[in-house]
Design an enzyme around this catalytic site. Structure first.
Site, mmCIF file in Angstrom:
data_model
loop_
_atom_site.group_PDB
_atom_site.id
_atom_site.type_symbol
_atom_site.label_atom_id
_atom_site.label_comp_id
_atom_site.label_asym_id
_atom_site.label_seq_id
_atom_site.Cartn_x
_atom_site.Cartn_y
_atom_site.Cartn_z
ATOM 1 N N ASP A 22 31.346 36.307 -11.966
ATOM 2 C CA ASP A 22 32.071 37.791 -12.121
ATOM 3 C C ASP A 22 31.190 38.803 -11.801
ATOM 4 O O ASP A 22 30.069 38.935 -12.301
ATOM 5 C CB ASP A 22 32.850 37.687 -13.510
ATOM 6 C CG ASP A 22 33.849 38.700 -13.755
ATOM 7 O OD1 ASP A 22 34.411 39.099 -12.422
ATOM 8 O OD2 ASP A 22 33.994 39.188 -14.777
ATOM 9 N N ASN A 70 43.798 34.670 -8.219
ATOM 10 C CA ASN A 70 43.056 35.675 -7.139
ATOM 11 C C ASN A 70 43.915 35.932 -5.786
ATOM 12 O O ASN A 70 43.788 36.925 -5.224
ATOM 13 C CB ASN A 70 41.787 35.008 -6.673
ATOM 14 C CG ASN A 70 40.788 35.081 -7.726
ATOM 15 O OD1 ASN A 70 39.727 34.451 -7.858
ATOM 16 N ND2 ASN A 70 40.800 36.191 -8.759
#
EC number: 2.5.1.-
Length: 252
Positions: A22, A70
């Site tokens: 991340d 995503n």
């Protein structure tokens, strides 16, 4: 005293590390760069961390590369990520073969763009016989969709008589997960300071240790990994037992 750059000989090294990578976008934004540049730098980190895990004796690495959620990102970013995945696989294939790294995937990869699917198939085929080191990419992966797929598979096996109706064990059901023939992760690391799992290996991480670091993924390096392993080695994994049962001195 600072942690050693390499896990000390007395440190317990996890056999399987899973990482939520991340912070690529924030890394780029902090530098006034396009988000995709953060993802490109993140790919460089993947190379660095694969080398480090192999050096430290970690035999399995699972990377959360693209989640089922995503797809909600801007389409130009999603397209760039898929092209970056395809390019990465093409460039790294020789390295995977040289270092005897087996590539695997978890997730609904059949929903990825055709180019990415083809390159994944080529790489998986070329490395499938290796057993020294396993790299698993979670692509179009979500733990909840994994459970749905596993339930369908389990129900089909039950209807076909492959499973006894009286067998209600976790071991029997877990074979139908995407990770059915992989060991659960010992250590889950998330970079960028976030402290959530984001639908990643929710069942498999039931007894994993967690390390959350503020370091953004493009900046995550060998020493950061060593520190996470050192932190892991200080943990006592009890699996429901007391500390005394596990060799400790205090009852828990």
């Amino acid at each position: 005293m600072a942690e050693p750059a390499v896990p000390h000989a007395t440190h317990q090294v996890p056999a399987h590390i899973a990482i939520i990578m991340d912070g690529n976008g924030r890394w780029a934004q902090q530098r006034g760069l396009p988000r995709i540049e953060g993802h490109r730098r993140g790919v460089e980190t993947v190379r660095r961390i694969i080398d480090a895990t192999r050096e430290f004796g970690v035999r399995m690495l699972t990377l959360y590369a693209f989640s089922a959620e995503n797809w909600r990102r801007p389409q130009d970013e999603v397209g760039a990520l898929m092209r970056l995945l395809e390019l990465y696989l093409k460039r790294e294939l020789k390295t995977f073969v040289k270092n005897r790294i087996q590539l695997r995937t978890i997730g609904r990869t059949h929903e990825l763009p055709p180019g990415a699917q083809r390159q994944l198939a080529r790489t998986i085929k070329a490395t499938r016989d290796f057993s020294d080191y396993t790299l698993t990419l979670a692509l179009n992966y979500g733990s909840r969709s994994e459970v749905v797929d596993a339930a369908h598979s389990y129900a089909a096996a039950l209807a076909a008589g492959e499973i006894s109706p009286s067998d209600r064990s976790w071991e029997s059901f877990s074979r139908h997960l995407y990770t059915g023939d992989l060991p659960d992760p010992d250590l889950v690391i998330r970079t960028s300071g976030e402290t959530r799992l984001s639908n990643f290996l929710l069942l498999q991480a039931a007894y994993a240790e967690f390390v959350f670091t503020p370091v953004l993924w493009p900046d995550f390096g060998r020493d950061d990994l060593a520190q996470a392993i050192a932190e892991y080695s200080r943990r006592e994994r009890r699996y429901g037992k007391t500390s005394a049962q596990c060799g400790g001195s205090d009852e828990q």
